[in-house]
Design a protein around this motif. Structure first.
Motif, PDB file in Angstrom:
ATOM      1  N   ASN A  78      -5.227   6.654   4.442  1.00  0.00           N
ATOM      2  CA  ASN A  78      -4.711   5.830   5.543  1.00  0.00           C
ATOM      3  C   ASN A  78      -3.689   4.792   5.105  1.00  0.00           C
ATOM      4  O   ASN A  78      -3.316   3.927   5.893  1.00  0.00           O
ATOM      5  CB  ASN A  78      -5.854   5.159   6.317  1.00  0.00           C
ATOM      6  CG  ASN A  78      -6.654   4.182   5.474  1.00  0.00           C
ATOM      7  OD1 ASN A  78      -6.240   3.805   4.371  1.00  0.00           O
ATOM      8  ND2 ASN A  78      -7.803   3.764   5.973  1.00  0.00           N
ATOM      9  N   CYS A  79      -3.249   4.862   3.857  1.00  0.00           N
ATOM     10  CA  CYS A  79      -2.163   3.982   3.423  1.00  0.00           C
ATOM     11  C   CYS A  79      -1.425   4.629   2.266  1.00  0.00           C
ATOM     12  O   CYS A  79      -1.983   5.460   1.547  1.00  0.00           O
ATOM     13  CB  CYS A  79      -2.670   2.587   3.044  1.00  0.00           C
ATOM     14  SG  CYS A  79      -3.364   2.441   1.380  1.00  0.00           S
ATOM     15  N   HIS A 110       0.075   4.184  -1.305  1.00  0.00           N
ATOM     16  CA  HIS A 110      -0.260   3.227  -2.358  1.00  0.00           C
ATOM     17  C   HIS A 110       0.777   3.222  -3.476  1.00  0.00           C
ATOM     18  O   HIS A 110       1.611   4.124  -3.591  1.00  0.00           O
ATOM     19  CB  HIS A 110      -1.641   3.538  -2.933  1.00  0.00           C
ATOM     20  CG  HIS A 110      -1.663   4.709  -3.879  1.00  0.00           C
ATOM     21  ND1 HIS A 110      -1.665   6.017  -3.458  1.00  0.00           N
ATOM     22  CD2 HIS A 110      -1.662   4.755  -5.230  1.00  0.00           C
ATOM     23  CE1 HIS A 110      -1.695   6.821  -4.500  1.00  0.00           C
ATOM     24  NE2 HIS A 110      -1.681   6.079  -5.593  1.00  0.00           N
ATOM     25  N   CYS A 151      -2.227  -0.964  -1.449  1.00  0.00           N
ATOM     26  CA  CYS A 151      -1.507  -0.394  -0.319  1.00  0.00           C
ATOM     27  C   CYS A 151      -0.129  -1.053  -0.216  1.00  0.00           C
ATOM     28  O   CYS A 151      -0.007  -2.261  -0.349  1.00  0.00           O
ATOM     29  CB  CYS A 151      -2.284  -0.607   0.979  1.00  0.00           C
ATOM     30  SG  CYS A 151      -3.763   0.418   1.124  1.00  0.00           S
ATOM     31  N   ASP A 152       0.884  -0.242   0.044  1.00  0.00           N
ATOM     32  CA  ASP A 152       2.246  -0.738   0.171  1.00  0.00           C
ATOM     33  C   ASP A 152       2.483  -1.150   1.627  1.00  0.00           C
ATOM     34  O   ASP A 152       2.636  -0.292   2.498  1.00  0.00           O
ATOM     35  CB  ASP A 152       3.231   0.353  -0.248  1.00  0.00           C
ATOM     36  CG  ASP A 152       4.664  -0.143  -0.324  1.00  0.00           C
ATOM     37  OD1 ASP A 152       4.940  -1.241   0.204  1.00  0.00           O
ATOM     38  OD2 ASP A 152       5.511   0.566  -0.908  1.00  0.00           O
ATOM     39  N   ALA A 153       2.510  -2.443   1.869  1.00  0.00           N
ATOM     40  CA  ALA A 153       2.664  -2.949   3.236  1.00  0.00           C
ATOM     41  C   ALA A 153       4.054  -2.684   3.804  1.00  0.00           C
ATOM     42  O   ALA A 153       4.258  -2.804   5.013  1.00  0.00           O
ATOM     43  CB  ALA A 153       2.372  -4.447   3.266  1.00  0.00           C
ATOM     44  N   ARG A 203       5.557   0.227   3.721  1.00  0.00           N
ATOM     45  CA  ARG A 203       5.674   1.630   4.104  1.00  0.00           C
ATOM     46  C   ARG A 203       4.540   1.977   5.071  1.00  0.00           C
ATOM     47  O   ARG A 203       3.391   1.592   4.852  1.00  0.00           O
ATOM     48  CB  ARG A 203       5.633   2.531   2.872  1.00  0.00           C
ATOM     49  CG  ARG A 203       6.654   2.146   1.821  1.00  0.00           C
ATOM     50  CD  ARG A 203       6.602   3.060   0.615  1.00  0.00           C
ATOM     51  NE  ARG A 203       7.136   4.375   0.938  1.00  0.00           N
ATOM     52  CZ  ARG A 203       7.046   5.417   0.109  1.00  0.00           C
ATOM     53  NH1 ARG A 203       6.428   5.284  -1.053  1.00  0.00           N
ATOM     54  NH2 ARG A 203       7.559   6.582   0.441  1.00  0.00           N
ATOM     55  N   VAL A 204       4.884   2.692   6.115  1.00  0.00           N
ATOM     56  CA  VAL A 204       3.913   3.010   7.161  1.00  0.00           C
ATOM     57  C   VAL A 204       3.343   4.403   6.931  1.00  0.00           C
ATOM     58  O   VAL A 204       4.079   5.386   6.844  1.00  0.00           O
ATOM     59  CB  VAL A 204       4.558   2.947   8.561  1.00  0.00           C
ATOM     60  CG1 VAL A 204       3.535   3.292   9.635  1.00  0.00           C
ATOM     61  CG2 VAL A 204       5.139   1.562   8.804  1.00  0.00           C
ATOM     62  N   HIS A 205       2.036   4.474   6.818  1.00  0.00           N
ATOM     63  CA  HIS A 205       1.373   5.767   6.656  1.00  0.00           C
ATOM     64  C   HIS A 205       1.308   6.464   8.011  1.00  0.00           C
ATOM     65  O   HIS A 205       1.118   5.817   9.043  1.00  0.00           O
ATOM     66  CB  HIS A 205      -0.041   5.537   6.120  1.00  0.00           C
ATOM     67  CG  HIS A 205      -0.714   6.783   5.635  1.00  0.00           C
ATOM     68  ND1 HIS A 205      -1.332   7.659   6.490  1.00  0.00           N
ATOM     69  CD2 HIS A 205      -0.872   7.296   4.391  1.00  0.00           C
ATOM     70  CE1 HIS A 205      -1.842   8.664   5.786  1.00  0.00           C
ATOM     71  NE2 HIS A 205      -1.571   8.466   4.514  1.00  0.00           N
ATOM     72  N   PRO A 260      -2.663   5.784   9.943  1.00  0.00           N
ATOM     73  CA  PRO A 260      -3.322   4.545   9.518  1.00  0.00           C
ATOM     74  C   PRO A 260      -4.680   4.312  10.163  1.00  0.00           C
ATOM     75  O   PRO A 260      -5.421   3.441   9.717  1.00  0.00           O
ATOM     76  CB  PRO A 260      -2.318   3.467   9.947  1.00  0.00           C
ATOM     77  CG  PRO A 260      -1.605   4.060  11.117  1.00  0.00           C
ATOM     78  CD  PRO A 260      -1.482   5.523  10.799  1.00  0.00           C
ATOM     79  N   GLY A 266      -9.593   4.528   2.712  1.00  0.00           N
ATOM     80  CA  GLY A 266      -8.644   3.561   2.193  1.00  0.00           C
ATOM     81  C   GLY A 266      -8.428   3.613   0.703  1.00  0.00           C
ATOM     82  O   GLY A 266      -8.847   4.537  -0.002  1.00  0.00           O
ATOM     83  N   ILE A 267      -7.795   2.553   0.214  1.00  0.00           N
ATOM     84  CA  ILE A 267      -7.428   2.449  -1.191  1.00  0.00           C
ATOM     85  C   ILE A 267      -8.655   2.412  -2.098  1.00  0.00           C
ATOM     86  O   ILE A 267      -8.577   2.706  -3.288  1.00  0.00           O
ATOM     87  CB  ILE A 267      -6.567   1.170  -1.400  1.00  0.00           C
ATOM     88  CG1 ILE A 267      -5.821   1.227  -2.735  1.00  0.00           C
ATOM     89  CG2 ILE A 267      -7.407  -0.091  -1.300  1.00  0.00           C
ATOM     90  CD1 ILE A 267      -4.686   2.193  -2.714  1.00  0.00           C
TER      91      ILE A 267
END
Length: 449
Positions: free
Chosen positions: A185-186, A188, A197-199, A201-203, A206, A259-260
């Motif tokens: 969901n993200c 990384h 998680c790279d804020a 870039r939009v997965h 999510p 998640g991460i």
């Protein structure tokens, strides 16, 4: 491909042996908060189950307390019997398996970034393809997926009815098929060796909160070696020691949060060095499922006898837009993308004076863009109407749904560029930008930035 071993192992993965049980759940909300207190009663005694709020708090707490990780992942043996698995695998048709596509490529300018990309030796069949190609396999899959969903829900201590299935696929890995470490969901990256998680870039997905992988064969029945699922070490560039991989046994399921906290991947599937059947291609089969809390995002399995188009979005345009110029601008862009992601992926044609039809290579679906001018079709303002078209005998494929989103995100970008070159006042620009963002949210997959 080389897999580097580390001196430390992953946290232990709990194993839960499946056994029949009867259970009931009581949930109480006192009306003063969003929290719901739930208690599940089964043959093992009373225990509290979590609603989504408590669960999300538990997941987010891993960064301060990694001792919670065993509660967010695990394995379960014998989810399906050998007979049930054999029956389902025999019913699977070969033809619908298609080469799977990732939803982003490697970022060459940022080698520490890790977005999911399509691996080699990997194909899949989705629930819609299965329905149109084998009614027997489809009916069996519906029963299996609900058993897997409820088992995952219980294993994560979620109250019954919490998880909805977002996507179901039967995956097939052949020689070389692997997945590098990723979150579900993200997107990384590694900061000094630690995953985050790279804020920026939009997965595309999510909203996913959990996932499960159910092995449908083993090395002997699939004529392969390797292929093990593994959890990656989040604090050492995602490498994992071989002993951290989950042993493959037909009927075993791995479950985990998305998640991460649960970077995961799969080791390469290899042809058997000795004792294998040389004429039989190695194949590792698994049932992969992803889950969400939002019921509006759940995967549809409903029958439909209608071939009426499905509206994807309608985009209202500012006043006095030259619709002919806009149609030509967007048509030119689509033509430039006809060979993405593969040669001949899309075919674009003009229907009448104001409609572009965009057909995908596998002919499972197409979408149309109708450029509706003012006072046309009884509307008072200009707009673009985008609709998806399928027939009653075939549903849109896995690849189509993903690539449709990719192309439509690009079209929305081009619409924004087109409007930025026009003299719009402040209110018009804000309104149009809101329209574009509203359209993006209606697409099956989010834009990978």
């Amino acid at each position: 491909m080389k897999w580097r071993a580390l001196p430390t192992l992953l946290l232990p993965i709990p194993s839960i042996l499946s056994a029949p049980s009867s259970s009931s759940t009581e949930c109480v909300n006192d009306g003063t908060s969003a929290d719901t207190s739930c208690k599940s009663t089964d043959s093992g005694g009373d225990h509290d189950c979590m609603d989504r709020i408590k669960f999300q708090k538990l997941v987010s707490s891993f960064q301060q307390d990694e001792s919670v990780l065993p509660r967010l992942r695990g394995t379960i043996d014998n989810v399906l019997s050998e007979a049930d698995i054999a029956s389902f695998v025999r019913s699977l048709p070969h033809a619908p398996f298609v080469e799977a596509s990732g939803y982003d490529d490697d970022d060459d300018e940022n080698p520490n970034g890790r977005a999911y990309a399509a691996p080699m030796g990997y194909s899949a069949v989705g629930i819609k393809e299965l329905k149109s190609s084998s009614s027997e396999a489809y009916r069996k899959l519906l029963r299996i997926r609900e058993r897997v969903r409820s088992t995952t829900e219980k294993a994560l201590d979620l109250c019954p009815g919490s998880l909805y299935i977002d996507f179901t696929t039967v995956s097939q890995k052949t020689d070389g098929g692997a997945h590098r470490p990723h979150a579900d969901n993200c997107i990384h990256y590694f900061d000094d060796g630690v995953a985050a998680c790279d804020a920026t870039r939009v997965h595309p997905y999510p909203n996913r909160v959990a996932a499960s992988i159910l092995y449908l064969n083993d090395p002997d029945s699939g004529n392969y070696e390797g292929g093990q699922f593994y959890f990656a070490n989040r604090t050492n560039h995602g490498h994992v020691e071989d002993l951290g991989a989950v042993q493959i046994e037909a009927g075993k399921m791995i479950y985990f949060t998305s998640g991460i906290e649960n970077l995961h991947g799969a080791l390469p599937v290899l042809s058997r060095a000795g004792g294998g059947i040389e004429s039989v291609e190695p194949k590792r089969l698994a049932l992969a499922m992803w889950y969400v809390f939002d019921p509006s995002l759940r995967e549809s399995t409903e029958d439909s006898d209608s071939n009426d188009p499905t509206e994807i979005f309608t985009l209202l345009l500012p006043d006095r837009v030259d619709m002919d110029s806009l149609l030509h601008y967007i048509g030119t862009y689509i033509v430039s993308r006809q060979n993405k992601p593969i040669t001949g992926a899309w075919t674009v044609s003009k229907y009448g004076d104001a409609i572009l039809n965009v057909l995908f290579k596998d002919h499972s679906a197409m979408f149309s863009i109708n450029f509706v001018g003012p006072h046309q079709n009884n509307v008072s303002s200009s707009r673009i109407v985008v609709e998806r078209h399928t027939d009653t005998n075939r549903r849109s494929s896995l690849q189509y749904m993903l690539q449709e989103s990719v192309l439509l995100h690009g079209i929305l970008d081009e619409l924004s560029k087109f409007m930025s070159e026009r003299k719009l006042d402040g209110n018009q620009r804000v309104t149009f930008n809101d329209e574009v963002e509203g359209a993006r949210k209606k697409l099956p997959a989010r834009q990978a930035s």
